[in-house]
Structures are given as structure tokens and as C-alpha cells.
Design an enzyme around this catalytic site. Structure first.
Site, mmCIF file in Angstrom:
data_model
loop_
_atom_site.group_PDB
_atom_site.id
_atom_site.type_symbol
_atom_site.label_atom_id
_atom_site.label_comp_id
_atom_site.label_asym_id
_atom_site.label_seq_id
_atom_site.Cartn_x
_atom_site.Cartn_y
_atom_site.Cartn_z
ATOM 1 N N LYS A 63 0.795 -1.230 0.000
ATOM 2 C CA LYS A 63 0.000 0.000 0.000
ATOM 3 C C LYS A 63 0.834 1.289 0.000
ATOM 4 O O LYS A 63 0.376 2.316 -0.472
ATOM 5 C CB LYS A 63 -0.964 0.014 1.192
ATOM 6 N N ASP A 99 -10.551 2.691 0.780
ATOM 7 C CA ASP A 99 -10.958 2.069 2.063
ATOM 8 C C ASP A 99 -11.940 2.980 2.800
ATOM 9 O O ASP A 99 -13.021 2.569 3.203
ATOM 10 C CB ASP A 99 -9.735 1.851 2.972
HETATM 11 P P1 NDP Z 1 -3.012 -2.094 10.894
HETATM 12 O O1 NDP Z 1 -2.104 -3.214 11.233
HETATM 13 O O2 NDP Z 1 -2.518 -0.969 10.053
HETATM 14 O O3 NDP Z 1 -3.588 -1.444 12.261
HETATM 15 C C1 NDP Z 1 -4.115 -2.279 13.261
HETATM 16 C C2 NDP Z 1 -4.723 -1.420 14.361
HETATM 17 O O4 NDP Z 1 -5.322 -2.287 15.328
HETATM 18 C C3 NDP Z 1 -3.717 -0.556 15.116
HETATM 19 O O5 NDP Z 1 -4.337 0.647 15.529
HETATM 20 C C4 NDP Z 1 -3.376 -1.443 16.316
HETATM 21 O O6 NDP Z 1 -2.932 -0.702 17.438
HETATM 22 C C5 NDP Z 1 -4.738 -2.029 16.614
HETATM 23 N N1 NDP Z 1 -4.651 -3.280 17.372
HETATM 24 C C6 NDP Z 1 -4.221 -4.479 16.931
HETATM 25 N N2 NDP Z 1 -4.280 -5.395 17.913
HETATM 26 C C7 NDP Z 1 -4.739 -4.741 19.025
HETATM 27 C C8 NDP Z 1 -5.008 -5.128 20.372
HETATM 28 N N3 NDP Z 1 -4.807 -6.401 20.781
HETATM 29 N N4 NDP Z 1 -5.489 -4.203 21.222
HETATM 30 C C9 NDP Z 1 -5.706 -2.928 20.815
HETATM 31 N N5 NDP Z 1 -5.455 -2.490 19.562
HETATM 32 C C10 NDP Z 1 -4.977 -3.388 18.683
HETATM 33 O O7 NDP Z 1 -4.284 -2.787 10.216
HETATM 34 P P2 NDP Z 1 -5.380 -2.109 9.244
HETATM 35 O O8 NDP Z 1 -5.718 -0.777 9.776
HETATM 36 O O9 NDP Z 1 -4.942 -2.237 7.848
HETATM 37 O O10 NDP Z 1 -6.628 -3.112 9.430
HETATM 38 C C11 NDP Z 1 -7.392 -3.106 10.621
HETATM 39 C C12 NDP Z 1 -8.625 -3.969 10.402
HETATM 40 O O11 NDP Z 1 -9.431 -3.371 9.381
HETATM 41 C C13 NDP Z 1 -8.316 -5.402 9.935
HETATM 42 O O12 NDP Z 1 -9.126 -6.294 10.650
HETATM 43 C C14 NDP Z 1 -8.748 -5.385 8.457
HETATM 44 O O13 NDP Z 1 -9.203 -6.641 8.033
HETATM 45 C C15 NDP Z 1 -9.895 -4.377 8.502
HETATM 46 N N6 NDP Z 1 -10.176 -3.765 7.215
HETATM 47 C C16 NDP Z 1 -11.455 -3.888 6.724
HETATM 48 C C17 NDP Z 1 -11.799 -3.334 5.520
HETATM 49 C C18 NDP Z 1 -13.205 -3.505 5.007
HETATM 50 O O14 NDP Z 1 -13.450 -3.154 3.840
HETATM 51 N N7 NDP Z 1 -14.142 -4.004 5.809
HETATM 52 C C19 NDP Z 1 -10.817 -2.584 4.709
HETATM 53 C C20 NDP Z 1 -9.506 -2.459 5.345
HETATM 54 C C21 NDP Z 1 -9.214 -3.062 6.540
HETATM 55 P P3 NDP Z 1 -1.363 -0.320 17.591
HETATM 56 O O15 NDP Z 1 -1.154 0.923 16.771
HETATM 57 O O16 NDP Z 1 -1.220 -0.091 19.056
HETATM 58 O O17 NDP Z 1 -0.570 -1.491 17.091
#
Ligand code: NDP
Length: 276
Positions: A63, A99
Site C-alpha cells: 500500500k 478504504d
Molecule cells: P493495521 O495493522 O494498520 O492497524 C491495526 C490497528 O489495530 C492498530 O491501531 C493497532 O494498534 C490495533 N490493534 C491491533 N491489535 C490490538 C489489540 N490487541 N489491542 C488494541 N489495539 C490493537 O491494520 P489495518 O488498519 O490495515 O486493518 C485493521 C482492520 O481493518 C483489519 O481487521 C482489516 O481486516 C480491517 N479492514 C477492513 C476493511 C473492510 O473493507 N471491511 C478494509 C480495510 C481493513 P497499535 O497501533 O497499538 O498497534
């Protein structure tokens, strides 16, 4: 031809959604998932141009890496700093980010985000795209809540300085209480995604305001524990399915100029996820 470049690629349900949409509109266009390793991205891009593709999606891990191959960026993709959709026109590559657009389109089937007071959990790619698009759609106030404060603060400062929205960061304290005046609350973290579907957010569910909209980016399962708790509290829920389908429709519009049938694509996604 259209498709997706990612690693890995096999699990991506978008192929079923796009193919169903194209088929229902009798378009002579196909969509394929392509497994592309980081070191092969340049070759994949050249191949798509050589074969006359209309464009492609970029998923993890491409990306941001795709940026160096593009001729231009759409305004929101520039603000988001990442691209999930590339449009190829006359040999030129234009980067888009759909997105957040998909999220806002899904939200608009319930309520216009204009003037909304929003809490977004997460500060990753999905949260960033949603925060920017909500701000561009006229959200009044956005609060970013994230596990890692540095990442959350950086996103809040970016949205606050680059858009008209009032955006700030709040620490994710245990049993976080959602401000009472929130009209929209979004889980944009990966918490609740299959197979970790028993996980949910550390939030005081009694702080949900009945009648407010509670959304989830997680599409599988569609009815996450987060959304179940919101519905129990009298909130209106918005699943990640709508975001995914609308994102696919925005992509198809950019590539073909056609508006695909949301209902058909919804059914195809449910089937691909084993929900139909
Ligand atoms: P990233 O890896 O970029 O970000 C993940 C986020 O989740 C971060 O803010 C991270 O926090 C947080 N996180 C992960 N684990 C935990 C935890 N145990 N406790 C608290 N916070 C947590 O992922 P994306 O943003 O790309 O994707 C996030 C979700 O969105 C995924 O499930 C993906 O499948 C979904 N998605 C859905 C779409 C749709 O069309 N429905 C499109 C795009 C994505 P930290 O910064 O602290 O690590």
C-alpha cells in the site's frame, strides 16, 4: 482485466464480490487475485500496463511501496499517504485510496457524516483512511483512541492540521468510557477478526449512547462481539461488510465508469465468507 496484488492472496474475498458485480452488469471485465512478493512489485506493475489492465488493488504489503510507481495521486490518497487502488489510464498510473470512501458510502446508507462527533479506535491503515474521509465528508469532531499513543497522536495531529475537522487523541484507559455526545463510534482496529473473534475492545459498554451509530471494520465475522454489545445497548450497528462492498463498487466505478449492483455483491461476499 483488473485484480489485486498482495501477499498472501488466496484468502481475499474481493475477487468473488467483483466478479459477481461485473457479471450482473454484463461487463466484459475480470478480476483476479495475484500473489506478488515485494521484490516483484515493479514487474507486476509493468505487466499490468503491458496487458492493458484497467487497474488493480494493492493490499498488504504494497500500500505504501506502490507510491514510487505512480504518476499522480488523488487528493485523499495524498492525505492518507497510502494507496489501495490504482487506475491505469493512457499508460499513466493514478493512486486512489477507497478504504475510507467505502466506509463513508456504507455509513451514508444510515446517516450523513456531516457534523458528526466521532470516536475512532485504532490508528493503522483503516483508521487513517476512515478518519481522513470522515473529515473530508464534514465530520465536526474526531477523537482517535489507540493502544500505542505515539501512533494515535501522530494520526490525530495529521487529521487536525490537514482537514477542517477538530481531531484529537485520547489515551485508551482500561474500560474506556465513550463520550456521551458521540454520534458515531468506529472499531478500526483488527480486534475481533476471525479466528480471534472472541476478542473485543476494552470499553465500558454501558457508555454506548442508545441511538448512536456503532461501526466495525471487521467483516469476518460480520456481527462481532463489539457490534453485539452495541445492539444490546440500543445502538444502530454497521458491519465491515458494507465497507468492503462499497469499496469494491467505488473501485469498479473508477476502473469502468459503471455503478455495480450492491445487492448482488453483498450476496457474493456473504457466500464467499460462508455466511449464505
Ligand atoms: P493495521 O495493522 O494498520 O492497524 C491495526 C490497528 O489495530 C492498530 O491501531 C493497532 O494498534 C490495533 N490493534 C491491533 N491489535 C490490538 C489489540 N490487541 N489491542 C488494541 N489495539 C490493537 O491494520 P489495518 O488498519 O490495515 O486493518 C485493521 C482492520 O481493518 C483489519 O481487521 C482489516 O481486516 C480491517 N479492514 C477492513 C476493511 C473492510 O473493507 N471491511 C478494509 C480495510 C481493513 P497499535 O497501533 O497499538 O498497534
Amino acid at each position: 482485466m483488473t485484480g489485486s496484488f498482495s501477499l498472501s492472496a488466496a484468502e481475499n474475498p474481493t475477487v468473488a464480490v467483483m466478479e459477481a458485480g461485473y457479471g450482473a452488469s454484463n461487463l466484459d471485465v475480470r478480476y483476479i487475485n495475484c500473489e506478488v512478493a515485494p521484490e516483484k512489485l515493479a514487474g507486476a506493475v509493468s505487466g499490468a500496463i503491458a496487458m492493458g489492465w484497467l487497474g488493480f488493488n494493492c493490499s498488504l504489503p504494497h500500500k505504501e511501496a506502490i507510491l514510487e510507481y505512480l504518476d499522480d495521486l488523488a487528493p485523499s490518497a495524498r492525505l492518507i499517504g497510502a494507496v489501495n487502488t490504482v487506475v491505469i489510464k493512457d499508460g499513466r498510473l493514478i493512486g486512489e485510496n477507497t478504504d475510507g470512501k467505502g466506509f463513508v458510502e456504507a455509513l451514508k446508507t444510515i446517516e450523513n457524516p456531516q457534523g458528526s462527533r466521532t470516536v475512532i479506535f485504532g490508528a493503522g491503515g483503516a483508521a487513517r483512511a476512515i478518519a481522513i474521509e470522515l473529515a473530508l465528508a464534514g465530520a465536526q469532531k474526531i477523537t482517535i483512541v489507540n493502544r500505542s499513543p505515539e501512533r494515535g497522536k501522530k494520526l490525530a495531529q495529521h487529521v487536525d492540521s490537514q482537514t477542517e475537522a477538530d481531531c484529537s487523541f485520547a489515551d485508551w484507559t482500561a474500560g474506556y468510557s465513550i463520550p456521551e455526545d458521540s454520534s458515531l463510534v468506529v472499531n478500526a482496529t483488527s480486534l475481533g477478526f476471525y479466528p480471534n473473534h472472541e476478542q473485543t475492545l476494552d470499553v465500558d459498554f454501558s457508555s454506548f449512547t442508545p441511538g448512536s451509530i456503532v461501526a466495525d471494520v471487521v467483516a469476518n465475522p460480520p456481527k462481532t462481539r463489539w457490534l453485539q454489545a452495541a445492539e444490546t445497548a440500543g445502538c444502530v450497528s454497521l458491519t465491515g461488510i458494507g465497507m468492503l462492498v462499497n469499496q469494491a463498487r467505488v473501485n469498479a466505478q473508477l476502473w469502468t465508469g459503471e455503478t455495480l449492483d450492491a445487492e448482488v455483491m453483498h450476496r457474493a461476499l456473504n457466500k464467499a465468507l460462508g455466511l449464505a
